[in-house]
Design an enzyme around this catalytic site. Structure first.
Site, PDB file in Angstrom:
ATOM      1  N   ASN A  88     -23.693  -4.269   3.144  1.00  0.00           N
ATOM      2  CA  ASN A  88     -22.559  -4.584   4.298  1.00  0.00           C
ATOM      3  C   ASN A  88     -20.772  -4.468   3.955  1.00  0.00           C
ATOM      4  O   ASN A  88     -20.444  -3.777   4.323  1.00  0.00           O
ATOM      5  CB  ASN A  88     -23.420  -5.492   5.305  1.00  0.00           C
ATOM      6  CG  ASN A  88     -24.160  -5.049   5.755  1.00  0.00           C
ATOM      7  OD1 ASN A  88     -24.219  -4.305   5.534  1.00  0.00           O
ATOM      8  ND2 ASN A  88     -24.930  -6.764   6.273  1.00  0.00           N
ATOM      9  N   ASP A 100     -29.705   1.946  12.592  1.00  0.00           N
ATOM     10  CA  ASP A 100     -30.999   1.685  13.167  1.00  0.00           C
ATOM     11  C   ASP A 100     -30.560   1.391  14.556  1.00  0.00           C
ATOM     12  O   ASP A 100     -29.997   1.817  15.582  1.00  0.00           O
ATOM     13  CB  ASP A 100     -31.031   0.222  12.008  1.00  0.00           C
ATOM     14  CG  ASP A 100     -31.229  -0.088  11.638  1.00  0.00           C
ATOM     15  OD1 ASP A 100     -32.087   0.602  10.703  1.00  0.00           O
ATOM     16  OD2 ASP A 100     -30.998  -1.250  10.662  1.00  0.00           O
ATOM     17  N   MET A 136     -27.928 -10.916  19.427  1.00  0.00           N
ATOM     18  CA  MET A 136     -27.270  -9.550  19.452  1.00  0.00           C
ATOM     19  C   MET A 136     -27.397  -8.767  19.953  1.00  0.00           C
ATOM     20  O   MET A 136     -27.209  -7.325  20.767  1.00  0.00           O
ATOM     21  CB  MET A 136     -26.262  -9.753  17.823  1.00  0.00           C
ATOM     22  CG  MET A 136     -25.005  -8.714  17.692  1.00  0.00           C
ATOM     23  SD  MET A 136     -24.455  -8.755  15.771  1.00  0.00           S
ATOM     24  CE  MET A 136     -23.563 -10.478  16.103  1.00  0.00           C
TER      25      MET A 136
END
Length: 440
Positions: free
Chosen positions: A23, A121, A341
């Site tokens: 990330n 994803d 989330m």
């Protein structure tokens, strides 16, 4: 189609070095577009998502030299702006969610950018609004073509302003910061994400000549500068890999040493795994995990069931909730996993239930795990990986299970985990790559 065949139930032993942070890499590599000077970046993970972004940078005109396995030199001197309108760009950009990260640097330096609706994803709705609302506040105008799934953004002159982000998005914060560093005037960015990877980006930008203050907090002050220079930067180790290896050690009863973890940057992650009953020692900057026959989940002080949920940093990262869930399967005690989330990230639990796990999926966001306390081993099955983190969770389950498992769609795992097969074999795992057609 490639698949992993795993003979589980064997304890592992040895040392493992976490890869560079995926990330962080997607932000840092995009930032090379902010300067025409040379940038040297090390500890870059050799994984599909990162390599796709490097290929995209090359196609844009960035000169890329690979100095060794994890170190590259970049120079974004001659960028081909016309490439944005090509069919090739639509395909390259659309296949990679991280491609959204090039928009901020391109707006800052060239005043325009375009991006196909990015991939990534299948874990539920992942909004890009935060990115574009931030760009709009700085003076950019964008048009979304719903038929072609394409964003065109124009920003002939970005101006600093006050921005209250609608959510503390890590990628959204990074993108707006990269756009603001070359804007005219001062940008005040509130509700900013403050993850270590974002801090790494801001520190690197300051070394390049940017003026960013408030690093590590949710209030960033960015004073725009005329231009940025080159620098050198080393990525942090991937905290998601580190958490995955902690879970792997617990589930398989293994003695593992995770090397060079940058422990002070891990935040609450070690504490959460400790709440599951996993013992570990910090040896220098290595995490040593002894082989444990059992581990017991804490309760809250009043005796109620432990809840592990995700939250913006310094809360617990959502990327590790799948790992915590699978690790809890063989713990003593119960835990509620609350994934706030993403609304589809827990949908892989049906495969764990087929393996013998005691899990109640309460709704798309919550699952209760009733620990087996290693009294019953999971059984090997055939399964398909739906996303990166679920894929590694299934891999951990398979390595702890009795008998043979086959995991299909391992390309998803390899998007985020470098040389995972070879590194696990070095610890004694019985895992091999096969050509296989999914059973369904």
């Amino acid at each position: 189609m490639n698949a992993f065949e795993i003979q589980g139930g064997k304890p592992l032993k040895g040392e493992i070095i976490p890869q560079g942070a995926k990330n962080e890499a997607l932000q840092i590599l995009s930032a090379v577009l902010l300067t025409e000077e040379k940038m040297t970046i090390s500890n870059i993970p050799d994984i599909k998502d990162v390599n796709k972004l490097i290929d995209l940078l090359k196609a844009l005109g960035v000169t890329v030299n690979r100095l060794n396995k994890d170190t590259y030199e970049f120079q974004a001197k001659d960028i081909n702006i016309a490439y944005f309108q090509s069919e090739e760009f639509k395909q390259k950009g659309g296949g990679l969610r991280g491609s959204i990260m090039i928009v901020g640097p391109l707006l800052a330096r060239f005043g325009k950018a375009a991006i196909p609706k990015p991939g990534g994803d299948k874990i539920g709705r992942r909004r890009l609004d935060t990115h574009f609302l931030g760009f709009e506040k700085l003076g950019a105008k964008f048009v979304y073509d719903p038929d072609k799934h394409f964003f065109n953004v124009d920003a002939t002159e970005l101006k600093g302003t006050y921005i209250l982000l609608d959510e503390a998005s890590v990628t959204g914060t990074a993108n707006v910061v990269m756009a603001a560093v070359l804007a005219k005037g001062i940008t005040t960015l509130y509700n900013a994400a403050c993850e270590p990877y974002l801090q790494q980006l801001c520190k690197m930008l300051n070394r390049m000549g940017a003026k960013i203050s408030g690093i590590g907090s949710n209030l960033l002050i960015i004073e725009g500068v005329e231009k940025l220079g080159g620098t050198e930067h080393r990525m942090l180790p991937d905290m998601i890999e580190i958490g995955s290896f902690i879970g792997l050690a617990a589930m398989t009863g293994s003695e593992l040493t995770i090397k060079n973890v940058c422990f002070n940057e891990l935040g609450i992650i070690p504490t959460v795994f400790a709440k599951l009953g996993i013992k570990f020692e910090l040896r220098g900057d290595d995490i040593f995990i002894p082989a444990q026959e059992s581990y017991e989940i804490d309760t809250f002080i009043d005796g109620s069931i432990l809840t592990v949920s995700d939250a913006p940093w310094p809360g617990f990262t959502p990327d590790l909730l799948s790992i915590v869930l699978v690790t809890a399967i063989q713990a003593k005690g119960n835990v509620l996993i609350h994934q706030k989330m993403f609304e589809s990230r827990l949908f892989f639990v049906d495969k764990l239930i087929d393996m013998g796990a005691q899990i109640i999926l309460c709704d798309p966001h919550r699952a209760t795990v009733i620990g087996l306390n290693k009294q019953t081993k999971l059984r090997g099955i055939e399964m398909t990986s739906p996303d990166i983190r679920a894929g590694v969770s299934l891999l951990i389950a398979a390595l702890s299970a009795q008998g043979k498992s086959v995991i299909y769609n391992i390309e998803q795992i390899e998007r985020g985990y470098q040389d995972i097969e070879e590194r696990l074999k070095a610890l004694g795992a019985d895992i091999r790559r096969i050509e296989a057609i999914p059973y369904h």
